[in-house]
Each structure stands twice: as C-alpha cells, then as structure tokens.
Design an enzyme around this catalytic site. Structure first.
Site, PDB file in Angstrom:
ATOM      1  N   GLY A  12      -0.356 -33.574 154.363  1.00  0.00           N
ATOM      2  CA  GLY A  12       0.998 -33.484 154.921  1.00  0.00           C
ATOM      3  C   GLY A  12       2.054 -33.289 153.862  1.00  0.00           C
ATOM      4  O   GLY A  12       1.788 -32.758 152.770  1.00  0.00           O
ATOM      5  N   GLU A 162       4.656 -43.199 147.176  1.00  0.00           N
ATOM      6  CA  GLU A 162       5.296 -41.952 146.780  1.00  0.00           C
ATOM      7  C   GLU A 162       6.802 -42.071 146.949  1.00  0.00           C
ATOM      8  O   GLU A 162       7.267 -42.516 147.980  1.00  0.00           O
ATOM      9  CB  GLU A 162       4.748 -40.822 147.663  1.00  0.00           C
ATOM     10  CG  GLU A 162       5.096 -39.458 147.178  1.00  0.00           C
ATOM     11  CD  GLU A 162       4.792 -39.318 145.697  1.00  0.00           C
ATOM     12  OE1 GLU A 162       3.619 -39.233 145.343  1.00  0.00           O
ATOM     13  OE2 GLU A 162       5.749 -39.307 144.893  1.00  0.00           O
ATOM     14  N   LYS A 222       8.156 -50.017 147.939  1.00  0.00           N
ATOM     15  CA  LYS A 222       8.361 -48.749 148.635  1.00  0.00           C
ATOM     16  C   LYS A 222       9.240 -48.950 149.867  1.00  0.00           C
ATOM     17  O   LYS A 222      10.217 -48.228 150.077  1.00  0.00           O
ATOM     18  CB  LYS A 222       6.998 -48.162 149.029  1.00  0.00           C
ATOM     19  CG  LYS A 222       7.062 -47.021 149.998  1.00  0.00           C
ATOM     20  CD  LYS A 222       7.667 -45.757 149.396  1.00  0.00           C
ATOM     21  CE  LYS A 222       7.951 -44.755 150.484  1.00  0.00           C
ATOM     22  NZ  LYS A 222       7.754 -43.394 150.129  1.00  0.00           N
ATOM     23  N   CYS A 278      10.900 -41.329 156.845  1.00  0.00           N
ATOM     24  CA  CYS A 278      10.725 -42.607 156.159  1.00  0.00           C
ATOM     25  C   CYS A 278      11.764 -43.677 156.455  1.00  0.00           C
ATOM     26  O   CYS A 278      11.410 -44.813 156.733  1.00  0.00           O
ATOM     27  CB  CYS A 278      10.689 -42.367 154.654  1.00  0.00           C
ATOM     28  SG  CYS A 278       9.172 -41.564 154.143  1.00  0.00           S
TER      29      CYS A 278
HETATM   30  C1  UDX Z   1       3.581 -39.520 154.470  1.00  0.00           C
HETATM   31  C2  UDX Z   1       2.982 -40.902 154.349  1.00  0.00           C
HETATM   32  O1  UDX Z   1       1.657 -40.880 154.573  1.00  0.00           O
HETATM   33  C3  UDX Z   1       3.746 -41.855 155.189  1.00  0.00           C
HETATM   34  O2  UDX Z   1       3.217 -43.129 155.153  1.00  0.00           O
HETATM   35  C4  UDX Z   1       5.084 -41.852 154.579  1.00  0.00           C
HETATM   36  O3  UDX Z   1       5.855 -42.892 155.073  1.00  0.00           O
HETATM   37  C5  UDX Z   1       5.700 -40.519 154.849  1.00  0.00           C
HETATM   38  O4  UDX Z   1       4.973 -39.561 154.242  1.00  0.00           O
HETATM   39  P1  UDX Z   1       3.482 -37.313 155.606  1.00  0.00           P
HETATM   40  O5  UDX Z   1       2.672 -36.702 154.520  1.00  0.00           O
HETATM   41  O6  UDX Z   1       4.929 -36.995 155.641  1.00  0.00           O
HETATM   42  O7  UDX Z   1       3.309 -38.870 155.575  1.00  0.00           O
HETATM   43  O8  UDX Z   1       2.830 -37.127 157.006  1.00  0.00           O
HETATM   44  P2  UDX Z   1       2.265 -35.842 157.671  1.00  0.00           P
HETATM   45  O9  UDX Z   1       2.967 -34.656 157.173  1.00  0.00           O
HETATM   46  O10 UDX Z   1       2.203 -36.152 159.121  1.00  0.00           O
HETATM   47  O11 UDX Z   1       0.774 -35.761 157.076  1.00  0.00           O
HETATM   48  C6  UDX Z   1      -0.270 -36.583 157.399  1.00  0.00           C
HETATM   49  C7  UDX Z   1      -1.526 -35.736 157.568  1.00  0.00           C
HETATM   50  O12 UDX Z   1      -2.656 -36.583 157.718  1.00  0.00           O
HETATM   51  C8  UDX Z   1      -1.509 -34.812 158.765  1.00  0.00           C
HETATM   52  O13 UDX Z   1      -1.701 -33.487 158.350  1.00  0.00           O
HETATM   53  C9  UDX Z   1      -2.671 -35.302 159.634  1.00  0.00           C
HETATM   54  O14 UDX Z   1      -3.336 -34.267 160.316  1.00  0.00           O
HETATM   55  C10 UDX Z   1      -3.553 -35.976 158.630  1.00  0.00           C
HETATM   56  N1  UDX Z   1      -4.446 -37.001 159.186  1.00  0.00           N
HETATM   57  C11 UDX Z   1      -3.960 -37.986 159.938  1.00  0.00           C
HETATM   58  C12 UDX Z   1      -5.811 -36.954 158.903  1.00  0.00           C
HETATM   59  O15 UDX Z   1      -6.272 -36.045 158.218  1.00  0.00           O
HETATM   60  N2  UDX Z   1      -6.625 -37.935 159.375  1.00  0.00           N
HETATM   61  C13 UDX Z   1      -6.168 -38.936 160.155  1.00  0.00           C
HETATM   62  O16 UDX Z   1      -6.931 -39.812 160.581  1.00  0.00           O
HETATM   63  C14 UDX Z   1      -4.778 -38.955 160.456  1.00  0.00           C
HETATM   64  C1  UDX Z   2      13.373 -40.588 151.228  1.00  0.00           C
HETATM   65  C2  UDX Z   2      13.506 -41.206 149.832  1.00  0.00           C
HETATM   66  O1  UDX Z   2      14.633 -40.665 149.169  1.00  0.00           O
HETATM   67  C3  UDX Z   2      12.240 -40.971 149.047  1.00  0.00           C
HETATM   68  O2  UDX Z   2      12.333 -41.607 147.790  1.00  0.00           O
HETATM   69  C4  UDX Z   2      11.078 -41.538 149.828  1.00  0.00           C
HETATM   70  O3  UDX Z   2       9.872 -41.329 149.161  1.00  0.00           O
HETATM   71  C5  UDX Z   2      11.009 -40.918 151.200  1.00  0.00           C
HETATM   72  O4  UDX Z   2      12.232 -41.108 151.865  1.00  0.00           O
HETATM   73  P1  UDX Z   2      13.617 -38.161 152.252  1.00  0.00           P
HETATM   74  O5  UDX Z   2      13.421 -38.817 153.569  1.00  0.00           O
HETATM   75  O6  UDX Z   2      12.828 -36.938 151.942  1.00  0.00           O
HETATM   76  O7  UDX Z   2      13.297 -39.188 151.078  1.00  0.00           O
HETATM   77  O8  UDX Z   2      15.154 -37.756 152.106  1.00  0.00           O
HETATM   78  P2  UDX Z   2      16.477 -38.349 151.458  1.00  0.00           P
HETATM   79  O9  UDX Z   2      16.982 -37.380 150.487  1.00  0.00           O
HETATM   80  O10 UDX Z   2      16.309 -39.741 151.008  1.00  0.00           O
HETATM   81  O11 UDX Z   2      17.486 -38.312 152.696  1.00  0.00           O
HETATM   82  C6  UDX Z   2      17.288 -39.106 153.855  1.00  0.00           C
HETATM   83  C7  UDX Z   2      18.382 -38.849 154.856  1.00  0.00           C
HETATM   84  O12 UDX Z   2      19.620 -39.409 154.431  1.00  0.00           O
HETATM   85  C8  UDX Z   2      18.662 -37.371 155.107  1.00  0.00           C
HETATM   86  O13 UDX Z   2      18.843 -37.141 156.488  1.00  0.00           O
HETATM   87  C9  UDX Z   2      19.926 -37.134 154.339  1.00  0.00           C
HETATM   88  O14 UDX Z   2      20.657 -36.057 154.825  1.00  0.00           O
HETATM   89  C10 UDX Z   2      20.639 -38.459 154.524  1.00  0.00           C
HETATM   90  N1  UDX Z   2      21.648 -38.727 153.489  1.00  0.00           N
HETATM   91  C11 UDX Z   2      21.268 -38.862 152.179  1.00  0.00           C
HETATM   92  C12 UDX Z   2      22.984 -38.857 153.831  1.00  0.00           C
HETATM   93  O15 UDX Z   2      23.338 -38.735 155.004  1.00  0.00           O
HETATM   94  N2  UDX Z   2      23.893 -39.135 152.857  1.00  0.00           N
HETATM   95  C13 UDX Z   2      23.560 -39.279 151.547  1.00  0.00           C
HETATM   96  O16 UDX Z   2      24.439 -39.533 150.724  1.00  0.00           O
HETATM   97  C14 UDX Z   2      22.185 -39.128 151.196  1.00  0.00           C
END
Ligand code: UDX
Ligand code: UDX
Length: 464
Positions: A12, A162, A222, A278
């Site tokens: 993912g 991460e 985290k 997240c």
């Molecule tokens: C990640 C982290 O795993 C999550 O905990 C964190 O908070 C956000 O980022 P992310 O990579 O964003 O998740 O999720 P996603 O893009 O949905 O990818 C997960 C992948 O795992 C999917 O492609 C899904 O098909 C796969 N999967 C899920 C498996 O291969 N086996 C399973 O049993 C479940």
């Molecule tokens: C976040 C964390 O930053 C990252 O470290 C963690 O691993 C996963 O979650 P992400 O969800 O990819 O990353 O995006 P981020 O840049 O943190 O933004 C989150 C949301 O907050 C977005 O919708 C963004 O637009 C919003 N945001 C961010 C604001 O509205 N204002 C800001 O000043 C900063």
C-alpha cells in the site's frame, strides 16, 4: 547478522514506497513486496510507470531503478515469507466498524492473519517487523500467536513505525528526521534483531537519526506523533472560527505565533479540516486505549481534536449554504480537489467527502475536478458513508476531467485540496463562465484574494 532477504506483506501507501527505498539503498538485499490484491501487484509490475497503484512524486524513478534488480512485487505470499529473514507487516489497520470498540479501536484482523500465516509457513528463524500503526502492546499478541502456532522456529518482534507523509514520502524516506526501532534489548536475540534492522537503515541514514527504544515506547510514539500533529491543526482551526468572529486574520496569527521558535511555523495552516488514513484513526485508537485503561480525562482531551475537526468540516459546508442565500437545492457547486492533500491520489478521510455529503443532503449538485482522483474512487468514498443510495450519489456528484468544465455554470467553487495547479488557472475565464454572483470558498487558503476580488469574485477564506 546481515539481512539478505526481506519480505513485506502489504503493497500500500506505506509498504510500497518504503520497500522501494530500502531496495534502492540496499542493492544486496532482495526485497519482495506481497499483497493479496492481485490487481495492485499487477499495477506495481506495470511497465508503464504512470500506472503504479499509488501516486507519489519521485516514486517512479526509484521503482525504475530497483524493480527487477532486487525489488519484486508478487502475490506469492507464502513463498516470500519462507524465503525472507526479515518480514515487515504493512497491512492496513482501519478503525473497527463492528463489535466492541466500534468506531474507535483499530481493527487488527489483517495483522493477526499475517502473524498466523507467518507462523504456519516459516521453517527458519524470522525477524518480524510491525510497520503498520498498531495499538500499544500489539507486539505481545503477535509474539503469542507466532510462538503458539509456529513450527518451533524463533521469532523476534520489532516495531518500526513509519513517519512518512503522503506527497513527500520519497523525501521523508530518503532523509528521515528519525527512524524509530523498538525491540527487546534485554535478550541477546532481541539485540541482534534490533541491530539487523539498524544495519538495513544505516545504508543511508546517519547513526544519530536512528533511535532505538523498547517496543511499547515505539508503538506509542507513532500514535502520539500523529495526535500531536493533528492537535496543532485542530488548534489553529479552532482559532480560525474565533478570527472570523472578531476580525482577526488566522494567517497573520499563525505567522505571529509560528515565529516563536518554541512553537515553530509548521502545521499551522488553517483548513477545512485534516484528512488522511492516519490522523483520525490513530487518535481514535489513542482515545480507545486511554478509555480502556479508565483514563477518561486523557481520552476526552484527545477526543476533542477529532470533534474540532468534524466541526470545521461542518462549518465550511454550512457557510456555503448560508452564503448562497440558505438554499443550494438545484445549485451547482464545483469542487477543486478531492484528495486529502496535494500530491497524492489518496482520498481516505478527505474533508471533501464530508463536505460533499452535507451539500448533497441539501440537494446540491457537485462537480468535482481532481488531477489524480477518478470518478470510481469518488463514488466509492461516498458510498462508504452510506448516507443515500448509490444511484443518488451518481446523480448528485459528477466528476470532470477538465477543471474549466467543472466550474462552468457553477454557482460557487469550493477549494478542498491545495493542488498547486489551481493557482495557475485563467480565473477571468472561469468567472465569465459562472453564475453571478460568483463565489469562491477557499478551504485551503491557497488562492490569491486580491486577484479574485479584482475580477469580481466573492472570495471567502478560512479564518478571516
Ligand atoms: C499503512 C499502515 O499499514 C497503517 O497502519 C497506517 O496507519 C497507514 O498506512 P497503507 O499502506 O496506507 O497503511 O494501507 P493500504 O494502502 O490500504 O495498504 C495495505 C495493503 O495491504 C493493501 O494493498 C492490502 O491489499 C494489503 N493486505 C491487507 C494484504 O496483503 N493482506 C491482508 O491480510 C490485508
Ligand atoms: C501523517 C503524518 O504527517 C506522518 O508522519 C504519518 O506517518 C502519517 O500521517 P499524512 O496523513 O500523509 O501524514 O499527511 P499530513 O501531511 O500529516 O497531513 C494530514 C492532514 O492535515 C492533511 O489533510 C493536511 O491537509 C492537513 N493539514 C496539515 C492542515 O490542514 N494544516 C496543516 O498545517 C498541516
């Protein structure tokens, strides 16, 4: 012990980019990323690099460099597990939608399934790394499953959360503020496992940026890093409403407080609300853990961050309705952006979904343009909310692949994502094509007020 073979379960937003960089920086380690979703794997293997399943600036180059050399994408989960010395679990952990902890707790179903599968097929010792964001003490559960259902081989568990943010993932991976590795340093085997993972990162990350802790600290860090970041956004958003009520300007306030070096300038951008996979999930998770431990004040404190975010989205939609003379029935609102932020095609928990839903309740028609999100994804995001029939969602929300088409004839424009290209549009042409008065509701404060007002737009931004 030098690792030669890594497997990552879950291709993912986290697993894909992270393993691509690990493979790029460690040409001697074979890295295999597996996923149950065969379409996703096929897309990762696509010759056409614009077809990769996730959009992340710079990812295509890294994949081009490492794929087929020491980076592989496959659906052969068992084979990859057997072959690997180190296994990353990077599957999704969505908020539970059923049973105990519904709407709050993380659903660990997929993580547990991974642990059981690893236990079942492993015939040599393995280091198992939690990459998914997990509630504190999940490692204990994984260890139990591995030890009790395994074939007598040794499993060492590490937590390696991460911190990459989507849109800047490649930079965050290449020069991370820190790499966090949690493990059991009380045993020789634990120490060796920690060192093995440190060595993987040492190929490109300086020693002082690699932090090792015990496993519970790592898991909790985290969750709380995201909670602190989200809290800053909710804090500035709470002030945006106060600014609107008093004549202060939130961007000026943000600048003024951000110049205090103790506060710092980042994450003070007022917006229609934070989204992404997240923030909400991790805070709910934190709230749930605090509640389960009877720490109600702690739970309420963090829960307020979420409530503030919901309020900000609601407020944005209600302001559109009120400004358009308290009715949007039959009117067209053009959305610029659907993704939860710029430079990603990820839409999970995007504010746009909730704003659209509220406006559709009032029977407005929405026309959306997003440079990277397609109609199928938008419809599936709406259907997930379950607010109305799928037919109605299709009838009320249209996707346009051309931004000018989306805005032509509209009564108002709502900016939901801060894509850079929005600033470069021919705003005079857009004005000419719209209903008058032509309103712009800038949920990201990215357009130029002066330019738009000169053309004749009624321009509303957050917090002033
Ligand atoms: C990640 C982290 O795993 C999550 O905990 C964190 O908070 C956000 O980022 P992310 O990579 O964003 O998740 O999720 P996603 O893009 O949905 O990818 C997960 C992948 O795992 C999917 O492609 C899904 O098909 C796969 N999967 C899920 C498996 O291969 N086996 C399973 O049993 C479940
Ligand atoms: C976040 C964390 O930053 C990252 O470290 C963690 O691993 C996963 O979650 P992400 O969800 O990819 O990353 O995006 P981020 O840049 O943190 O933004 C989150 C949301 O907050 C977005 O919708 C963004 O637009 C919003 N945001 C961010 C604001 O509205 N204002 C800001 O000043 C900063």
């Amino acid at each position: 012990m030098k690792i030669k073979s890594i497997c990552c379960i879950g291709a993912g937003y986290v697993g894909g980019p992270t393993m691509s960089v690990i493979a790029q920086k460690n040409p001697n380690i074979k890295v295999t990323v597996v996923d149950l979703n065969s379409k996703r794997i096929a897309d990762w293997n696509s010759k056409d690099l614009t077809k990769l399943p996730i959009y992340e600036p710079g990812l295509d180059e890294v994949v081009a460099e490492a794929r087929g050399r020491n980076l592989f994408f496959s659906t052969e989960v068992d084979a990859a597990i057997v072959d690997a010395e180190m296994i990353f679990i990077s599957v999704n952990t969505p908020t539970k939608t059923y049973g105990a902890g519904k709407g709050m707790a993380a659903d660990l179903k997929y993580v547990e399934l991974c642990a059981r599968q690893i236990a079942k097929v492993s015939i040599t010792d393995k280091i198992v790394v939690e990459k998914s964001t997990l509630p504190v003490k999940t490692a204990e559960a994984i260890q139990n499953i591995l030890d009790n259902t395994g074939n007598g081989v040794d499993f060492q568990i590490l937590s390696n959360p991460e911190f990459l943010a989507e849109g800047t993932a490649m930079r965050d991976l290449a020069i991370p503020d820190r790499v966090l590795i949690g493990g059991d340093s009380n045993t020789k085997k634990g120490q060796k496992a920690i060192q093995a993972l440190v060595d993987v990162y040492r190929s490109w990350v300086p020693k002082e940026n690699i932090l090792t802790t015990n496993i519970w600290s790592s898991e909790l860090s985290k969750l709380t890093a995201n909670a602190f970041l989200a809290q800053r956004v909710s804090s500035i958003n709470s002030l945006s409403e106060l600014c609107e009520a008093t004549g202060a300007n939130v961007q000026e306030v943000a600048k003024a407080i951000g110049m205090d070096s103790r506060i710092g300038p980042k994450f003070l951008q007022a917006s229609v609300g934070f989204g992404g996979s997240c923030f909400q999930k991790d805070i709910l998770n934190l709230v749930y853990i605090a509640k389960s431990l009877g720490l109600n004040e702690v739970a309420d404190y963090w829960h307020q961050v979420i409530l503030m975010n919901n309020h900000q989205r609601d407020r944005f939609a209600k302001n559109i309705i009120k400004t358009l003379y308290s009715t949007v029935n039959g009117k067209t609102i053009a959305f610029l952006g659907w993704a939860f932020k710029k430079d990603t095609n990820d839409t999970r928990e995007s504010a746009a979904i909730y704003v659209a839903d509220l406006l559709m309740d009032e029977q407005a028609t929405i026309k959306v343009y997003d440079p990277k999100v397609n109609a199928t994804q938008m419809q599936s995001d709406l259907n997930y909310l379950n607010s109305r029939s799928e037919d109605k969602n299709v009838a009320y929300l249209k996707t346009e692949s051309n931004p000018y088409m989306a805005m032509e004839g509209a009564h108002a424009i709502a900016v939901l994502t801060e894509w850079d290209e929005f600033k470069t549009y021919d705003w005079q042409r857009i004005y000419n094509s719209m209903q008058k008065p032509a309103f712009v509701f800038d949920g990201r404060n990215v357009l130029d007020r002066e330019v738009l007002e000169k053309i004749g737009f009624e321009y509303k931004e957050i917090g002033s």
